[in-house]
Scaffold this active site. Sequence first.
Site, PDB file in Angstrom:
ATOM      1  N   THR A  19       0.910  -1.113  -0.370  1.00  0.00           N
ATOM      2  CA  THR A  19      -0.440  -0.205  -0.454  1.00  0.00           C
ATOM      3  C   THR A  19       1.272   1.566  -0.134  1.00  0.00           C
ATOM      4  O   THR A  19       0.415   1.809  -0.524  1.00  0.00           O
ATOM      5  CB  THR A  19      -0.607  -0.174   1.197  1.00  0.00           C
ATOM      6  OG1 THR A  19      -1.541  -0.767   1.204  1.00  0.00           O
ATOM      7  CG2 THR A  19      -2.194   1.435   1.396  1.00  0.00           C
TER       8      THR A  19
ATOM      9  N   SER B 122       1.805  -7.438  -1.177  1.00  0.00           N
ATOM     10  CA  SER B 122       2.850  -8.679  -0.143  1.00  0.00           C
ATOM     11  C   SER B 122       2.085  -9.983   0.172  1.00  0.00           C
ATOM     12  O   SER B 122       2.490 -10.546   0.580  1.00  0.00           O
ATOM     13  CB  SER B 122       2.192  -7.186   1.512  1.00  0.00           C
ATOM     14  OG  SER B 122       1.330  -7.691   2.036  1.00  0.00           O
TER      15      SER B 122
ATOM     16  N   THR C 166       1.198  -4.609   4.755  1.00  0.00           N
ATOM     17  CA  THR C 166       0.749  -4.132   6.009  1.00  0.00           C
ATOM     18  C   THR C 166       0.969  -5.889   5.962  1.00  0.00           C
ATOM     19  O   THR C 166       0.775  -6.288   6.849  1.00  0.00           O
ATOM     20  CB  THR C 166      -0.170  -3.599   6.766  1.00  0.00           C
ATOM     21  OG1 THR C 166      -1.152  -3.129   5.369  1.00  0.00           O
ATOM     22  CG2 THR C 166       1.246  -2.699   5.892  1.00  0.00           C
TER      23      THR C 166
END
EC number: 3.5.1.1
Length: 326
Positions: free
Chosen positions: A18, A61, A94
């Site tokens: 992000t 991720s 994240t």
Amino acid sequence: MVKKIVKKKIALITTGGTIASKEVSKGLLRSGVLTGEELASLCQLPEDIEVKIVDVMQKPSMHIDFEKMKEIRDAILKELQDSTICGIVVTHGTDSLEETAYFLDITINDSRPIVVTGSQRSPHDIGTDVYSNLRNSIYVAVDPNLHHTGVVVVFNERIYSAKYVKKVHASNVQGFESFGYGYLGIIDNDVVSIYQKPIVKDYYIMKRNIPRVDIIKCYTGADGVFIEAAIHAGAKGIVLEGVGRGQVSPLMMSAIKRAIASGIVVVVTTSAEEGKVHPSYSYTGSAHDLQQNGVILGEDYDSKKARIKLAVLLSSVDSVDQSYFK
């Protein structure tokens, strides 16, 4: 004579997430599309620190697996060959940040700070945390008080140990926490303050390919169907996310015994936010029963960190036993 000021130097290794995202339509982001140079150009990076940008990948991720974690590790090791580098900052999505951070922590042996960070909001969102997290991470990476600390995660002005940090909120800028252990320090107005440091550091040298290790969550009435699936899929390790002190459904026990008999290493953890797995009860499916049947007690590891550690151990050592999870 005017004395020349030598800037401190860090390597900024970018992997996507992000923090490197762009809006592609109203309310939807494409994660990990900004290059490191593009990301850096948007931020007010510290002028007193030289930042070397290294683009490794541009991935969401959850697209990062063990092979990509190894790519990130190798990129870090390459930069650490430069003795003028004071520290490393890794930008990362994240959702799996805590897993990559812990993988790096137990597979890199260097005293200099390695910082992993990301953001909950995109660079163009109102109230974005991109710039503060990145700037704070850079200051942490050059702080000599972070030497011999292992890999840390910097998020929302706080510094966390990679072993215990976890994502606790889906969207809030206070997205990470370390329940029961707290944070190591803070960054306030570019000043880093450290309050505590880990006293134990694990490090393993991987000699073989990382094998398949699965996590299986335990719940009332759960049977052995997912354990059997893991056996069939060729897993070399299984992490059971038990409850409380490390209990599982009694209906799982026959499959657990089959897994161990077939040579699979089984570790049990707890879904509780705090506390350790411990043989406190004597009944089918208890931590005591599991231990008596060859299951390793995962102490205070959560299931994701236990999976990372077990996978690395299986690629590094000849035999995994209880001592590795003390």
